[in-house]
Design a protein around this motif. Structure first.
Motif, PDB file in Angstrom:
ATOM      1  N   ALA A  88     116.015 120.160 -71.604  1.00 19.83           N
ATOM      2  CA  ALA A  88     117.065 120.344 -72.607  1.00 19.83           C
ATOM      3  C   ALA A  88     117.951 119.107 -72.758  1.00 19.83           C
ATOM      4  CB  ALA A  88     117.896 121.577 -72.252  1.00 19.83           C
ATOM      5  N   LEU A  89     117.377 117.924 -72.566  1.00 18.71           N
ATOM      6  CA  LEU A  89     118.160 116.698 -72.706  1.00 18.71           C
ATOM      7  C   LEU A  89     117.244 115.527 -72.989  1.00 18.71           C
ATOM      8  CD1 LEU A  89     118.780 115.174 -69.299  1.00 18.71           C
ATOM      9  CD2 LEU A  89     118.101 117.562 -69.418  1.00 18.71           C
ATOM     10  N   GLN A  90     117.858 114.500 -73.586  1.00 20.32           N
ATOM     11  CA  GLN A  90     117.118 113.243 -73.730  1.00 20.32           C
ATOM     12  C   GLN A  90     117.878 112.149 -72.991  1.00 20.32           C
ATOM     13  OE1 GLN A  90     115.583 112.533 -77.713  1.00 20.32           O
ATOM     14  NE2 GLN A  90     115.299 114.736 -77.948  1.00 20.32           N
ATOM     15  N   CYS A  91     118.950 111.590 -73.619  1.00 13.33           N
ATOM     16  CA  CYS A  91     119.676 110.531 -72.901  1.00 13.33           C
ATOM     17  C   CYS A  91     120.566 111.092 -71.798  1.00 13.33           C
ATOM     18  CB  CYS A  91     120.521 109.711 -73.877  1.00 13.33           C
ATOM     19  SG  CYS A  91     122.026 110.545 -74.416  1.00 13.33           S
ATOM     20  N   GLY A  92     120.977 112.360 -71.943  1.00 16.13           N
ATOM     21  CA  GLY A  92     121.778 113.008 -70.910  1.00 16.13           C
ATOM     22  C   GLY A  92     123.282 112.840 -71.042  1.00 16.13           C
ATOM     23  N   TYR A  93     123.714 112.103 -72.046  1.00 12.29           N
ATOM     24  CA  TYR A  93     125.158 111.835 -72.155  1.00 12.29           C
ATOM     25  C   TYR A  93     125.965 113.104 -72.410  1.00 12.29           C
ATOM     26  CZ  TYR A  93     129.465 109.392 -73.260  1.00 12.29           C
ATOM     27  OH  TYR A  93     130.758 108.942 -73.242  1.00 12.29           O
ATOM     28  N   CYS A  94     125.435 113.988 -73.242  1.00 10.19           N
ATOM     29  CA  CYS A  94     126.187 115.209 -73.574  1.00 10.19           C
ATOM     30  C   CYS A  94     125.986 116.299 -72.541  1.00 10.19           C
ATOM     31  CB  CYS A  94     125.753 115.737 -74.950  1.00 10.19           C
ATOM     32  SG  CYS A  94     124.076 116.444 -74.946  1.00 10.19           S
ATOM     33  N   THR A  95     125.022 116.084 -71.626  1.00  5.45           N
ATOM     34  CA  THR A  95     124.555 117.178 -70.758  1.00  5.45           C
ATOM     35  C   THR A  95     125.620 117.779 -69.840  1.00  5.45           C
ATOM     36  OG1 THR A  95     122.415 116.065 -70.857  1.00  5.45           O
ATOM     37  CG2 THR A  95     122.629 117.883 -69.296  1.00  5.45           C
ATOM     38  N   PRO A  96     126.445 116.968 -69.167  1.00  3.47           N
ATOM     39  CA  PRO A  96     127.465 117.603 -68.312  1.00  3.47           C
ATOM     40  C   PRO A  96     128.378 118.534 -69.108  1.00  3.47           C
ATOM     41  CG  PRO A  96     127.265 115.266 -67.806  1.00  3.47           C
ATOM     42  CD  PRO A  96     126.461 115.502 -69.057  1.00  3.47           C
ATOM     43  N   LEU A 114     128.317 118.614 -79.238  1.00  2.78           N
ATOM     44  CA  LEU A 114     127.360 117.891 -80.063  1.00  2.78           C
ATOM     45  C   LEU A 114     126.371 117.143 -79.173  1.00  2.78           C
ATOM     46  CD1 LEU A 114     129.632 116.441 -82.873  1.00  2.78           C
ATOM     47  CD2 LEU A 114     128.791 118.757 -82.522  1.00  2.78           C
ATOM     48  N   CYS A 115     125.155 116.934 -79.701  1.00  2.00           N
ATOM     49  CA  CYS A 115     124.140 116.168 -78.987  1.00  2.00           C
ATOM     50  C   CYS A 115     123.549 115.162 -79.961  1.00  2.00           C
ATOM     51  CB  CYS A 115     123.037 117.100 -78.468  1.00  2.00           C
ATOM     52  SG  CYS A 115     121.640 116.200 -77.761  1.00  2.00           S
ATOM     53  N   ARG A 116     123.833 113.885 -79.718  1.00  3.09           N
ATOM     54  CA  ARG A 116     123.369 112.865 -80.665  1.00  3.09           C
ATOM     55  C   ARG A 116     121.855 112.705 -80.618  1.00  3.09           C
ATOM     56  NH1 ARG A 116     126.752 107.977 -82.512  1.00  3.09           N
ATOM     57  NH2 ARG A 116     125.526 108.571 -84.309  1.00  3.09           N
ATOM     58  N   CYS A 117     121.241 113.108 -79.509  1.00  5.50           N
ATOM     59  CA  CYS A 117     119.785 113.025 -79.431  1.00  5.50           C
ATOM     60  C   CYS A 117     119.119 114.219 -80.111  1.00  5.50           C
ATOM     61  CB  CYS A 117     119.323 112.975 -77.977  1.00  5.50           C
ATOM     62  SG  CYS A 117     119.982 111.572 -77.080  1.00  5.50           S
ATOM     63  N   GLY A 118     119.915 115.193 -80.507  1.00  2.53           N
ATOM     64  CA  GLY A 118     119.331 116.350 -81.179  1.00  2.53           C
ATOM     65  C   GLY A 118     118.447 117.192 -80.273  1.00  2.53           C
TER      66      GLY A 118
HETATM   67  S1  FES Z   1     120.889 114.341 -74.697  1.00  2.00           S
HETATM   68 FE1  FES Z   1     121.589 112.513 -75.633  1.00  2.00          FE
HETATM   69  S2  FES Z   1     123.430 113.201 -76.556  1.00  2.00           S
HETATM   70 FE2  FES Z   1     122.558 115.026 -75.929  1.00  2.00          FE
END
Ligand code: FES
Ligand SMILES: Cc1cc2nc3c(=O)[nH]c(=O)nc-3n(C[C@H](O)[C@H](O)[C@H](O)COP(=O)(O)OP(=O)(O)OC[C@H]3O[C@@H](n4cnc5c(N)ncnc54)[C@H](O)[C@@H]3O)c2cc1C
Ligand code: SF4
Ligand code: FES
Lengths: 186, 324
Positions: free
Chosen positions: A115-123, A168-172
């Motif tokens: 459920a993540l790509q870059c992980g920035y929004c994950t926490p 929001l999740c910029r990676c969608g």
């Molecule tokens: S996983 Fe990249 S912003 Fe949500």
């Protein structure tokens, strides 16, 4: 701190507060202007909560504040003297899953479902989902709930999307985030 | 951000006594802290009012509500009594902001949140509301989300609160305290039109503290609808708080308030008057909506709000009438 508005020359105002973060009590001397987010990241070294926007618009800074999800960027630390805070670093322990590699159910589901790509929004997503699932368990309705006077419905995808819309999740990665939340909320 | 001192008020007397010239009351801070960070607000003292003993919702014997000003938006929205007797109020609050922000925001702060006009929020731009006399760039500039009713040469901004639109439809009133004592303001007189002084959103005097919001009983089906640029977590383009009572196919009573169209929640009195006592039909709803919208004055980019408002009125009345 932006400099444009400090020209008045008034000196910073120091205050002492106590915060219990992930079960540990901290006494802190801070500036009244400090946000809870800045205190967590810069004073306590808890960099899990992220500063995506600093304006309440993205949810990356979400933590649990006295048990409820909140945007720590808009919370003044001084106004939360005495509060209990859970950050992503403390989610596993709060769920009774501490220890080597221990994960809370929602963390586990995020890993399983990718459920993540870059992980920035994950926490922020994880703390928000944890708070949101507790709200749903208490019977809170949402804007898409059909009949407010009835028992609230099960968490279908529309309910999950509405309730998680503050993150929001910029990676969608939304499709898999919804799937992970659905799995734990079922 | 300019340095400020922080005080926590334990009583109303405390709060109003602590209020000085450059003071702001602090609720959840979800609007105020943001505006301080942007440099729009520069208080030298914050008086935190969230610990005042106004965190309860009381149901009166007649079914009316007395809502404390420090009740969090979430607690108001999920209150079982509010959901049963005033569902449009629950829905309006749930339509606003995000789950996180609703957990932090208070009722008093929600009422007094400032406009989301982007010029107002940008201190490098002129704006009569922020800096009286500097001009209004929105009037001829980017105005797709500005007002269509009641604007002036000085300001074309809208009030952003969803909750306030429901409270306008409900004939609510606001209890305020100051060093001079207490007064009760009907919501219809609480917010102002911009006229030649857009710096004031409301009729509140400096230092007045909101303590409670009083909502009379409603006794008819009601709902809140909101149209925005994305499905959730966005301010309204146009929203509506509606209530309708139909008996034997005839409208006995109705309430219509629109959001996103004016400097204050826009109570559609004209449409309401036309609907009372006539058949509950789509044609009548359309006629009433068109009559209401005759007094609209769209700007260059926001003419779309007229059909949007008309369709919302008709749609909302039709669906409320179906249950009858
Ligand atoms: S996983 Fe990249 S912003 Fe949500
Ligand atoms: C990203 C984002 C999206 C949002 N979307 C929406 C939306 O869709 N719909 C919507 O309606 N709102 C929306 N909001 C706004 C939100 O609802 C408000 O920020 C919130 O309700 C303000 O409440 P607060 O307690 O945090 O107020 P604060 O920020 O603490 O205060 C706001 C103002 O009220 C004053 N004040 C506070 N309490 C009192 C009192 N008791 N008496 C007198 N003065 C008082 C303060 O001095 C300040 O001027 C959004 C906000 C954000 C950040
Ligand atoms: S519309 Fe009002 S708030 Fe916006 S720029 Fe003009 S004066 Fe300022
Ligand atoms: S950093 Fe707090 S909401 Fe974006």
């Amino acid at each position: 701190m932006d400099s444009a508005n400090t020209r008045g020359g008034a000196p910073p105002v120091p205050v002492s507060i106590t915060l219990t973060v992930n079960g540990r009590e901290h006494r802190l001397d801070i500036d009244t202007r400090a946000s809870l987010l800045d205190v967590l990241r810069e004073r306590l070294g808890l960099t899990g909560a992220k500063k995506g926007c600093d304006h309440g618009q993205c949810g990356a800074c979400t933590v649990l504040l006295d048990g409820r999800r909140a945007n720590s960027c808009l919370a003044l630390a001084v106004a939360n003297d005495g509060a209990e805070v859970t950050t992503v670093e403390g989610l596993a322990e709060a769920a009774g899953a501490a220890g080597e590699g221990g994960l809370s159910p929602i963390q586990e589901a995020f890993v399983e479902r990718d459920a993540l790509q870059c992980g920035y929004c994950t926490p922020g997503q994880l703390c928000s989902a944890t708070g949101m699932l507790a709200e749903a368990a208490e019977g809170w309705p949402s804007f898409v709930t059909e009949d407010l006077a009835a028992e609230p419905p099960a968490l279908d995808d529309a309910e999950i999307r509405e309730r998680m819309s503050g993150n929001l999740c910029r990676c969608g990665a939304y499709v898999n985030i919804v799937a992970a939340v659905r799995e734990v909320g079922a | 951000m300019r340095p400020f001192t922080y005080e926590r008020a334990d009583s109303v007397d405390d709060a109003v006594a602590l209020h000085g010239e450059q003071t702001r009351y602090l609720g959840g801070g979800t609007n105020l802290v943001d505006l301080m960070r942007l440099g729009v607000e520069q208080p030298d003292r914050l008086v935190d009012v969230t610990r005042l003993p106004y965190d309860q919702i009381t149901v009166a014997p007649d079914g009316g509500l007395l809502i404390g000003a420090t009740v969090r938006n979430s607690d108001l929205a999920v209150s079982w009594s509010v959901r049963q007797t005033h569902p449009l109020l629950s829905q309006a609050v749930l339509a606003g902001a995000s789950g996180q922000i609703r957990n932090q925001a208070t009722v008093g702060g929600n009422l007094l949140q400032r406009t989301r006009c982007s010029y107002f929020q940008d201190i490098t731009k002129p704006c009569n509301k922020r800096d009286p006399g500097s001009g209004c760039p929105a009037r001829k500039g980017e105005n797709h989300n500005m007002a269509i009713f009641g604007h002036s040469t000085a300001c074309v901004a809208t009030h952003p609160s969803d909750m306030a639109v429901a409270l306008a439809a409900l004939d609510a009133s606001v209890h305020v305290h100051s060093r001079e004592g207490k007064r009760v303001l009907p919501l219809s007189d609480f917010y102002r039109f911009p006229k030649d002084d857009p710096s004031r959103d409301t009729v509140l005097k400096p230092g007045e503290l909101i303590t409670e919001v009083e909502v009379p009983p409603l006794g008819m089906p009601s709902s809140y609808r909101k149209v925005r640029e994305r499905a959730s977590f966005a301010f309204a383009l146009v929203s509506i708080a509606g209530a309708l009572k139909v008996e034997d196919g005839v409208v006995q009573d109705c309430r219509i308030a629109l959001g996103g169209v004016a400097h204050k929640p826009w109570r559609a009195h004209r449409a309401e008057e036309m609907l009372r006592g006539v058949a509950a039909t789509k044609e009548n709803y359309l006629r009433a909506a068109d009559a209401e919208l005759e007094s609209a004055h769209p700007l260059r980019e926001n003419g779309y709000k007229i059909p949007l408002a008309r369709n919302l009125i008709v749609r909302t009345m039709l669906s409320l009438g179906e249950g009858a």
